[in-house]
Design an enzyme around this catalytic site. Structure first.
Site, mmCIF file in Angstrom:
data_model
loop_
_atom_site.group_PDB
_atom_site.id
_atom_site.type_symbol
_atom_site.label_atom_id
_atom_site.label_comp_id
_atom_site.label_asym_id
_atom_site.label_seq_id
_atom_site.Cartn_x
_atom_site.Cartn_y
_atom_site.Cartn_z
ATOM 1 C CB CYS A 67 45.167 25.969 37.705
ATOM 2 S SG CYS A 67 45.973 25.633 36.147
ATOM 3 N NE ARG A 95 43.234 30.184 41.570
ATOM 4 C CZ ARG A 95 43.961 30.783 42.499
ATOM 5 N NH1 ARG A 95 43.430 31.749 43.207
ATOM 6 N NH2 ARG A 95 45.188 30.402 42.734
ATOM 7 C CD1 TRP A 115 45.490 31.157 31.955
ATOM 8 C CD2 TRP A 115 47.569 30.417 32.325
ATOM 9 N NE1 TRP A 115 46.357 31.972 31.266
ATOM 10 C CE2 TRP A 115 47.632 31.551 31.474
ATOM 11 C CE3 TRP A 115 48.750 29.788 32.682
ATOM 12 C CZ2 TRP A 115 48.835 32.054 30.988
ATOM 13 C CZ3 TRP A 115 49.957 30.287 32.202
ATOM 14 C CH2 TRP A 115 49.985 31.414 31.361
ATOM 15 C CG ASN A 146 46.995 26.722 41.417
ATOM 16 O OD1 ASN A 146 47.543 27.140 40.399
ATOM 17 N ND2 ASN A 146 46.733 27.485 42.465
ATOM 18 N N GLY A 147 49.727 24.922 39.957
ATOM 19 C CA GLY A 147 51.157 25.157 40.164
ATOM 20 C C GLY A 147 51.957 24.544 39.030
ATOM 21 C CD GLU A 194 46.069 49.668 35.356
ATOM 22 O OE1 GLU A 194 47.148 49.081 35.168
ATOM 23 O OE2 GLU A 194 45.013 49.062 35.633
ATOM 24 C CE LYS A 239 43.026 46.855 33.623
ATOM 25 N NZ LYS A 239 43.825 46.945 34.796
ATOM 26 C CD GLU A 241 44.307 43.524 31.839
ATOM 27 O OE1 GLU A 241 44.887 42.466 32.071
ATOM 28 O OE2 GLU A 241 44.207 44.418 32.688
ATOM 29 C CG HIS A 266 62.812 61.476 23.014
ATOM 30 N ND1 HIS A 266 63.964 62.146 22.691
ATOM 31 C CD2 HIS A 266 62.236 62.177 24.019
ATOM 32 C CE1 HIS A 266 64.091 63.201 23.485
ATOM 33 N NE2 HIS A 266 63.046 63.237 24.303
ATOM 34 C CE LYS A 314 41.571 39.725 40.143
ATOM 35 N NZ LYS A 314 41.772 40.830 39.203
HETATM 36 O O1 M6R Z 1 47.873 39.837 41.972
HETATM 37 P P1 M6R Z 1 48.874 40.845 41.497
HETATM 38 O O2 M6R Z 1 48.493 42.251 41.815
HETATM 39 O O3 M6R Z 1 50.273 40.528 41.927
HETATM 40 O O4 M6R Z 1 48.837 40.702 39.918
HETATM 41 C C1 M6R Z 1 49.717 41.418 39.108
HETATM 42 C C2 M6R Z 1 49.309 41.356 37.665
HETATM 43 O O5 M6R Z 1 49.253 40.033 37.224
HETATM 44 C C3 M6R Z 1 47.951 42.018 37.408
HETATM 45 O O6 M6R Z 1 47.924 43.336 37.853
HETATM 46 C C4 M6R Z 1 47.643 41.964 35.900
HETATM 47 O O7 M6R Z 1 48.495 42.805 35.190
HETATM 48 C C5 M6R Z 1 46.179 42.271 35.625
HETATM 49 N N1 M6R Z 1 45.787 41.538 34.462
HETATM 50 C C6 M6R Z 1 45.915 43.715 35.370
HETATM 51 O O8 M6R Z 1 44.617 43.980 35.027
#
Ligand code: M6R
Length: 606
Positions: free
Chosen positions: A2, A27, A70, A96-97, A479, A483, A486, A502, A601
């Protein structure tokens, strides 16, 4: 999660709030809304563009609050969109929270005759504040009295119909930035939407509130003591929050990686000493010499960066490291053995689980070290020491340049530690020298992005992917898969290549391709055998390999080359084609890669 925005001044508030909400959309983007003094409230489901359609052009009010959501409590709907009002309908809140005890508070209020329109925790907060305002006749007193009843986290902005020029804002667990300009004041969840208007920013501390009018602002503690706080000059170039001619922030941010590597290394590389100069650690040298165990925590990409960090610290400094997901570590009991340092990796510096780990570690007397991008964020402020990433604001939801900067910062940290613990000047200088060359090497990969786009087109028909790597590129495999998941909504699994036999190799057939991260390093031979095994089962293989490796052309179906570098730095280079592969796949599938569905984010809730 948010984003909130507020403005009071002499200009029309609506365009300023809408523009700010667009900058905060990363956000959350389930719904949005604004309240404009003298005009009323407007809400819309979906992205901020939907809200823009709903606001009449003649809305004139010069103060207001806004929110992009969000969803946590209550599904995305217009009814659940902020701002929410109190029982009387004259007091407005954006939040926000999470209010953890909202159900209990709501039940109490219902028993007193309150009726609720939405399913949100925020509406309960609005009712509480409205009630206490009515009782005390003073909005600040009413706000603090209401907040005394609340458990949870909040960054809020509040307005009342009868105080059309006044905004109250308060912080507990969710960031609040205040922008200061002559006769104009702004509030937001972060500085990104403010820097178009002013670079004079002050951040509220935990347990502080501010009273803001078009004539000035005052900051107070929750015990109503005035805090003498001045804004600081942020000095960020304006183009960091623009797409700069790119179709998406994600692409712009990947293209910025060479500059990010330069920025995060600027003034920090000591070639002669074979070390790194890290201002945030200098006065901690006596402590760092005694550390005999490191725990790295992070979430999502930050956790994967931690997997690389573990090898860097173990190899360069010889200290045993464990890597933990923030969401797991914080809920387990821990026995502190010897001198442990907790390293928390976080782009935003606001991730709830990572922040909770910092607090838990401090409670146990463990020193904490932040590897953080957002300056002044909660984790940056609460850790005992740290290294900033200097990646600049990242607005695409997927971590790209920030992830690379985390790898760079962890490398600098490991180098710094290593030189305190027996790493030779020559070994250190070799790495420093290679770090200096990295930006050019990344530019070289980016210059060939057409090839990566072409490969993404070739692989567009597949619905499942395996990403494999070993050692330094074990984390890269995870990673790369994250990507793709997401931003392109494609099922992808990261795996240690050695673990393939395995289990996951059972999935391999003609329609289940593998991305093999296999630079020419100590793991190459083993990776080659794994690729042979996949090919023997008719699996298609896309290899990420080192330039000059020609045998790979006969082994893999497709190859994306990265320049040669030291083994410890291969994750930085290998990540770039994987980010671009995910980017192009997402775009080709027709998705908004900057705003993937269901994501935000900054994950400020558990
Ligand atoms: O702000 P942060 O680095 O703590 O965030 C951690 C994760 O939420 C963040 O890396 C998330 O996995 C992203 N969507 C990755 O692209």
């Amino acid at each position: 999660m948010c984003g909130i925005i507020a403005y009071t001044g002499f200009r029309r508030a609506a365009p300023i709030l809408l523009d700010g909400l667009r900058m905060l959309e990363y956000r959350g983007y389930d719904s949005s809304g604004v309240y404009i003094a003298g005009d009323g409230v407007y809400r819309a489901l979906g992205p901020v563009d939907n809200l823009v359609q709903k606001i009449p052009v003649d809305v004139q009010g010069t103060a207001g609050i806004g929110h992009t959501r969000w969803a946590t409590h209550g599904q995305p709907s217009e009814q659940n969109a902020h701002p929410h009002h109190d029982q009387q309908g004259g007091l407005w809140v954006v939040h926000n929270g999470i209010i953890e005890n909202y159900a209990e508070l709501r039940a109490e209020l219902v028993a007193e005759g309150h009726t609720f329109i939405s399913e949100t925790d925020t509406e309960v907060l609005a009712h509480l504040i409205g009630m206490r305002y009515e009782e005390t006749g003073d909005l600040a007193t009413g706000l603090v009295r209401a907040l005394e009843r609340v458990r949870g986290t909040y960054g809020i902005a509040v307005m009342a119909d009868d105080l059309p020029d006044t905004i109250l804002t308060a912080r507990m667990g969710s960031p609040i930035a205040i922008g200061v300009k002559d006769g104009e004041y702004f509030v937001a969840s972060d500085a990104a939407p403010l820097i178009r208007h002013t670079q004079q920013i002050l951040y509220l501390e935990e347990g502080e509130y501010a009273v803001i009018t078009s004539e000035g602002y005052d900051v107070f503690s929750f015990t109503h003591e005035r805090q003498h706080r001045s804004p600081e000059l942020l000095d960020l170039p304006l183009d960091v929050v623009e797409k700069g001619g790119h179709p998406h922030f994600m692409l712009k941010e990947i293209m910025e990686v060479p500059d990010v590597l330069e920025n995060s290394a600027r003034g920090r590389l000591l070639l002669k000493e074979g070390s790194a100069k890290l201002g945030g650690l200098e006065d901690q040298v006596p402590f760092l010499r005694t550390v005999d165990r490191v725990v790295i925590v992070g979430c999502g990409s930050a956790y994967y960066a931690g997997l690389v960090g573990k090898l860097l610290i173990e190899d360069l400094a010889g200290i045993p490291v464990t890597v933990e997901l923030g969401s797991e570590y914080r809920h387990r009991p821990h026995r502190v053995v010897g001198t442990t340092a907790l390293v928390v990796v976080s782009q935003s510096g606001e991730t709830a689980d990572s922040l909770a780990c910092v607090r838990e570690a401090k409670r146990m007397g463990v020193k904490t070290i932040g590897i953080v991008n957002v300056v002044g964020s909660s984790i940056a402020r609460e850790t005992d020491m740290g290294v900033y990433n200097h990646a600049g604001p990242e607005l695409g939801v997927a971590s790209t340049k920030a992830y690379v900067s985390q790898l760079e910062a962890l490398m600098l940290f490991a180098l710094f530690l290593g030189r305190l613990r027996g790493l030779s000047v020559a070994q250190g200088a070799g790495l420093v020298c290679e770090l200096m060359r990295l930006p050019e090497k990344v530019r070289d990969i980016l210059a060939h992005r057409d090839k990566i786009q072409h490969i993404a087109e070739e692989y567009l028909g597949y619905d499942d992917f395996l990403f494999i790597g070993r050692s330094y590129n074990f984390g890269t495999a995870y990673e790369g898969a994250l990507k793709l998941k997401e931003v392109a909504y494609v099922h992808a699994e990261g795996y240690g290549a050695g673990e393939m036999k395995h289990g996951p190799i059972a999935m391999i057939d003609e329609i289940f391709p593998t991305v093999a991260i296999m630079p020419s390093d100590s793991m190459y031979e083993k990776m080659r055998s794994n690729v042979e095994e996949i090919r023997a089962r008719k699996g298609r293989v896309l290899a990420i390999a080192t330039e000059g490796n020609t045998e790979i052309l006969a082994l893999a179906d497709d190859v994306l080359y990265i320049p040669d570098t030291k083994e410890a730095l291969t994750p930085i280079l290998a990540t770039i084609p994987l980010q671009l592969f995910a980017y192009y796949t997402g775009v080709l599938r027709g998705f908004n890669v900057d705003r993937p569905r269901n994501l935000a984010k900054s994950v400020t809730v558990e």
